[in-house]
Design an enzyme around this catalytic site. Structure first.
Site, PDB file in Angstrom:
ATOM      1  N   SER A  36     -52.562  26.329  61.154  1.00 20.25           N
ATOM      2  CA  SER A  36     -53.640  26.162  60.190  1.00 20.25           C
ATOM      3  C   SER A  36     -54.921  26.495  60.943  1.00 20.25           C
ATOM      4  CB  SER A  36     -53.680  24.726  59.664  1.00 20.25           C
ATOM      5  OG  SER A  36     -54.739  24.576  58.746  1.00 20.25           O
ATOM      6  N   GLY A  75     -61.111  35.730  63.141  1.00 16.90           N
ATOM      7  CA  GLY A  75     -61.071  35.398  61.730  1.00 16.90           C
ATOM      8  C   GLY A  75     -61.288  33.915  61.477  1.00 16.90           C
ATOM      9  N   LEU A  87     -59.712  42.648  62.871  1.00 19.69           N
ATOM     10  CA  LEU A  87     -58.917  42.694  61.645  1.00 19.69           C
ATOM     11  C   LEU A  87     -58.293  41.333  61.336  1.00 19.69           C
ATOM     12  CD1 LEU A  87     -57.085  46.121  62.046  1.00 19.69           C
ATOM     13  CD2 LEU A  87     -59.052  45.590  60.578  1.00 19.69           C
ATOM     14  N   GLU A 108     -65.793  14.799  59.932  1.00 23.45           N
ATOM     15  CA  GLU A 108     -64.496  14.136  59.865  1.00 23.45           C
ATOM     16  C   GLU A 108     -63.358  14.993  60.398  1.00 23.45           C
ATOM     17  OE1 GLU A 108     -67.198  12.322  56.794  1.00 23.45           O
ATOM     18  OE2 GLU A 108     -66.600  14.384  57.278  1.00 23.45           O
TER      19      GLU A 108
END
Length: 613
Positions: free
Chosen positions: A118, A150, A181, A357
């Site tokens: 993630s 990114g 990219l 947080e």
């Protein structure tokens, strides 16, 4: 053959690229192009700068390397093979059933601190590890974090950047693979490393811009970063798919194995079987530990009016005195959550993260990885901002103690933006989680202490306003249990409540007794795991169950009880907050939401009348 000195990063980089291609080809999936761009960066780090005993991943002196761009896992596994941690056969099990080499890294591998994948998670965890090294372990290990360009669009990356700068974490180096990219096309700033440098620099970082395929430049950058007394970021301009002409700097190949892996391996110079002798840790010292002592929990007299948040704060301070590994993290609400009591008693183990947080949660993940016991607290509503980080903590097999105050409509006139009404559902949905909701001060103190010994993500919900103490000091509250507060062989209905609604249920039961209706009351303080056996026994006796909660109807206590009674014939009615609240007093809020003692009494009468037909 072994790569000793002078370290051969060019050959090592080629091997890393080849092995990343081979692993992805064997899996038929993966992110080889994202691995190829960063291979030179990792080769130089592994051969010349990382200090790590791969045969003892638990060595407290080891550096920490976090792949924030977790999709580049083929590169990580190729690196572990080059370091002698895994073998050729295991490398080729990438993404296979039962393999430790998952699509994105997890701590199933002992060399992996946290799960990543993630995007925006890894750098904040790195900040937590660096804080731990500086202020808790007090060891000279360095934290390296490989980031993608990114993911610099994620706000959590800038929470991390600002906090690292504020803390002056000179033991932290971020390596940004600026390959231009992303998944669907160019990133926001492309190869403009100066744009990223300006942003990191504004947060107090030492910035270094380099050609990410120039091995000498990489080496010099890492040395410069290590000399800095500030966090350092190496902004490396690279080419995605480097070394394979068919995919290099071309769109449309993200997350795909190469179409002709054999040709790519040949183009990269063929297979190699180099083994790097990774430099040992800088220190053989044990981490610093704070002293402990006997645990003296706060005690409250039955009948006193005490908020459970106050009891939590006092209990946490007492727990900190008993256990030196307990630490507290705050999101700039310590005066409200009552972690200020811990801060006053144990300032060296109190960490202020301000209104960030995500960074607070990630830091707790990093701290627990090093053996500390973090308690992090904020308003229950604000945990929603960090929910992805909580989810990733579970994937990371992390042990966290999270506390949410100001829960439900009972907080009063602040209004719905401050009311945690989704938190029980959210934390119940986390894999392997524990969800606790005390109704009085002695229960809150006992559950706070119990949390320190639990595994996984643990959540404690506290109440803002004072409530009556109903349990004597020393009462035991096992996780997974409940307390039957009213019960008789004549009960016509069972009321299941938790937290603030326990007191409403007791008042309603007293009123119902005057009406000639006996009502049992169960305090389901352990919302997950729920005490299914006690609830089923009561339901089998009465045939009617009423749940009442200061929470939306979806996913909270009512649903937990329904799951426990799924195979029974009991009639279940749920009282919950069903309309968007506004501003009002606490008593008015409970009444308007239909979860106060009057609403419970009416609901029981309705159930009783229905059964009499």
């Amino acid at each position: 053959m072994a790569v000793q000195d002078p370290h051969r990063p060019s050959e090592l980089a080629a091997q890393l690229r080849v092995d990343a291609v081979r692993a992805s080809a064997a899996a038929g999936s993966g992110h080889p192009t994202s691995s190829l761009s960063a291979a030179d960066l990792i080769a130089v780090l592994l051969a010349r700068h990382l200090r790590y005993d791969v045969h003892d991943p638990g060595d407290p002196g080891n550096d920490h390397l976090v792949f924030s761009k977790g999709h580049a896992s083929p590169l990580l596994y190729a690196m572990l093979k080059a370091a002698g941690a895994i073998g050729e056969e295991e490398l080729l099990t990438f993404r296979a059933r039962h393999s430790r080499l998952e699509g994105h890294p997890t701590p199933r591998l002992p060399w992996v601190d946290v799960a990543t994948g993630s995007l925006g998670f890894g750098l904040p965890v790195g900040v937590g590890l660096a804080l731990t090294g500086r202020r808790l372990d007090r060891l000279p290990y360095r934290v390296w974090v490989l980031c993608g360009d990114g993911e610099l669009a994620e706000g959590s990356m800038w929470e991390a950047a600002e906090h690292a700068g504020h803390e002056g974490l000179g033991n932290l180096t971020a390596i940004v693979d600026v390959n231009r990219l992303g998944q669907r096309g160019p990133t926001r700033h492309g190869w403009d490393t100066a744009a990223y440098a300006a942003r990191f620099g504004a947060f107090g970082w030492h910035t270094i811009e380099i050609d990410g395929h120039d091995l000498d430049a990489i080496d010099h950058a890492y040395r410069e970063a290590a000399r800095s007394d500030r966090p350092a970021v190496v902004l490396a301009r690279t080419r995605k798919g480097r070394g394979v002409a068919a995919v290099e700097d071309r769109e449309g190949f993200h997350g795909k194995p190469l179409e002709d892996a054999g040709q790519a391996v040949a183009e990269l110079g063929g297979e190699r079987h180099l083994t790097v002798s990774v430099a040992p840790p800088r220190s053989s010292r044990e981490p610093h530990r704070f002293p402990g002592g006997p645990y003296r929990p706060p005690e409250y007299e039955v009948g006193a009016q005490v908020a459970t948040r106050d009891a939590f704060g006092a209990a946490l301070a007492a727990l900190g005195a008993a256990r030196g590994e307990v630490v507290a993290l705050d999101g700039e609400v310590a005066d409200s959550t009552r972690t200020e009591a811990f801060a006053a008693a144990h300032p060296e183990r109190f960490f202020e993260f301000y209104i960030a947080e995500q960074q607070m949660t990630a830091a707790a993940v990093g701290m627990q990885r090093r053996g500390w016991i973090p308690f992090a607290a904020t308003f229950a509503a604000f945990w929603a901002r960090a929910y992805d980080f909580v989810r990733m903590a579970a994937v990371s097999r992390a042990d966290l103690r999270l506390v949410g105050s100001h829960a439900g409509v009972s907080i009063g006139p602040d209004g719905p933006s401050q009311m945690g009404l989704e938190d029980l559902a959210a934390f119940r949905a986390v894999h392997g989680s524990t969800v606790l909701y005390p109704c009085d001060a002695n229960q809150a103190a006992a559950l706070t202490a119990a949390m320190a010994g639990l595994s996984g993500v643990c959540y404690l919900r506290t109440t803002r306003n004072p409530t009556p103490v109903i349990y004597p000091p020393g009462t035991r509250f096992p996780v997974g249990g409940s307390r039957v507060l009213r019960g008789s062989g004549r009960d016509a209905v069972t009321i299941v409540a938790a937290g603030i609604t326990v007191h409403e249920a007791l008042a309603a039961a007293d009123a119902l007794a005057a009406d000639g209706i006996a009502a049992g009351v169960i305090d389901a303080y352990s919302v997950k795991p729920i005490d299914a056996a006690t609830i089923r026994t009561a339901a089998e006796h009465t045939g009617r169950v009423l749940t009442v909660e200061d929470h939306w109807p979806e996913g909270g206590l009512g649903d937990a009880v329904l799951e426990a009674l799924a195979e029974t014939d009991a009639k279940v009615v749920r009282l919950a907050v069903r309309a968007m609240p506004g501003s009002a007093t606490s008593r008015e809020q409970l009444e308007d939401a239909g979860i106060d003692r009057g609403a419970i009494r009416r609901a029981v009468h309705d159930l009783y009348a229905l059964a009499a037909r």
